[in-house]
Design an enzyme around this catalytic site. Structure first.
Site, mmCIF file in Angstrom:
data_model
loop_
_atom_site.group_PDB
_atom_site.id
_atom_site.type_symbol
_atom_site.label_atom_id
_atom_site.label_comp_id
_atom_site.label_asym_id
_atom_site.label_seq_id
_atom_site.Cartn_x
_atom_site.Cartn_y
_atom_site.Cartn_z
ATOM 1 N N ARG A 200 0.849 -1.197 0.000
ATOM 2 C CA ARG A 200 0.000 0.000 0.000
ATOM 3 C C ARG A 200 0.887 1.249 0.000
ATOM 4 N NH1 ARG A 200 -5.008 2.173 2.048
ATOM 5 N NH2 ARG A 200 -4.963 4.324 1.317
ATOM 6 N N ARG A 209 -5.122 1.472 -5.053
ATOM 7 C CA ARG A 209 -4.339 0.880 -3.963
ATOM 8 C C ARG A 209 -4.367 -0.644 -4.064
ATOM 9 N NH1 ARG A 209 -8.963 3.701 -0.667
ATOM 10 N NH2 ARG A 209 -8.903 4.725 -2.667
ATOM 11 N N ASP A 212 -6.721 -1.753 0.993
ATOM 12 C CA ASP A 212 -7.198 -0.714 1.905
ATOM 13 C C ASP A 212 -8.025 -1.421 2.969
ATOM 14 O OD1 ASP A 212 -7.766 1.820 2.932
ATOM 15 O OD2 ASP A 212 -9.627 1.962 1.789
ATOM 16 N N ASP A 214 -10.196 -0.557 6.388
ATOM 17 C CA ASP A 214 -10.771 0.486 7.245
ATOM 18 C C ASP A 214 -11.540 -0.132 8.398
ATOM 19 O OD1 ASP A 214 -9.876 2.669 5.723
ATOM 20 O OD2 ASP A 214 -11.603 2.548 4.383
#
Length: 275
Positions: A200, A209, A212, A214
């Site tokens: 990343r 990317r 990712d 989150d």
């Protein structure tokens, strides 16, 4: 919540920064407080439905003496992790490690570290649009599973258009549910380390990317810190989050909006169709 408490468990061990502490050893006192429900054990008179505190004290003594650590912070963390990973019925572990012979040239009765560790339920969103995205998502999930994280549910994979910065390849997205002993900032650091390991790079906001990850939700907590906002602030605007969330937790209620995932997803679909 009910509690089982073991107080002032005396253990002689070899923890400390100085070589004399590691060689000669010293005494420590441990306080253990386990948060759990004891009702089933009480009504059935069944010890297997509770925690055998005699066995617990013996296990902790063995663990505490197995290895030498510089910091009693490390000792406390190891004990809390052992309790939570060994006893699934325990929801939280309070651990106090007291060091009455701490090398301080002042009149101090004792020095201690006091920590609380809990089982946490969190939801993570994973996305990728560079490289072999499916392999990257699978690898990220493999790396997530460790002594502090257990992946408990996985949504289906969804291929979606990029959100925010739209001039880029489609994303492969997924949402997973985890049980974790990590506190929020430690969890965030672990996720960012995985992102770095998988290539990343953060050059363009909302840009392409390899991976990712989150944090969408962390228990029902509301967190607003400089590097972490939970619940994730764009959940209600993202189909690629709400749809996989509905796969695994359609009735989970957003702690800020006070609406279940299914409602938020249906609302977003209706709003998008009317535009």
């Amino acid at each position: 919540m009910d509690y089982i408490v073991v107080s002032d468990l005396l253990i002689f061990a070899n923890h400390g920064v100085f070589q004399e502490e590691k060689t000669l050893g010293q005494k420590f006192y441990l306080d253990l407080k386990l948060g759990l429900s004891t009702q089933r054990a009480a009504l059935s008179n069944d010890l297997t439905a509770s925690v055998h505190y005699g066995e617990l004290a013996q296990h902790i003594t063995t663990l505490f003496q197995q290895q030498s650590y510089d910091l009693i912070e490390t000792c406390a963390e190891k004990i809390a992790h052992f309790i939570l990973s060994t006893y699934p019925i325990v929801d939280e572990a309070h651990v106090r490690v007291k060091k009455p012979w701490a090398p301080i040239t002042l009149p101090v009765e004792s020095v201690y570290v006091d920590i609380v560790r809990k089982r946490h339920r969190a939801f993570l969103s994973l996305g990728s649009n560079i490289g072999d995205s499916q392999v990257l998502l699978e690898t990220a999930i493999q790396k997530l599973n460790n002594a502090y994280i257990k992946v408990t549910k996985l949504s289906s994979l969804y291929r979606t258009k990029a959100w925010g910065l739209t001039d880029q390849p489609d994303f492969l997205n997924q949402v997973i549910e985890i049980e974790t002993f990590y506190e929020p900032q430690t969890l965030l650091q672990h996720l960012q380390n995985i992102e770095l390991e998988l290539g990343r790079e953060r050059h363009i906001h909302w840009g392409p990317r390899t991976i990712d990850i989150d944090i969408l939700f962390y228990d029902n907590q509301i967190i607003y810190e400089s590097n972490l906002i939970v619940p994730h602030p764009y959940i209600q605007e993202r189909t690629f989050v709400l749809e996989p969330m509905c796969d695994i937790a359609p009735h989970y209620i957003h702690p800020v909006l006070q609406k279940p995932m299914r409602y938020l997803f249906d609302t977003l679909k209706t709003d998008t169709a009317s535009q």
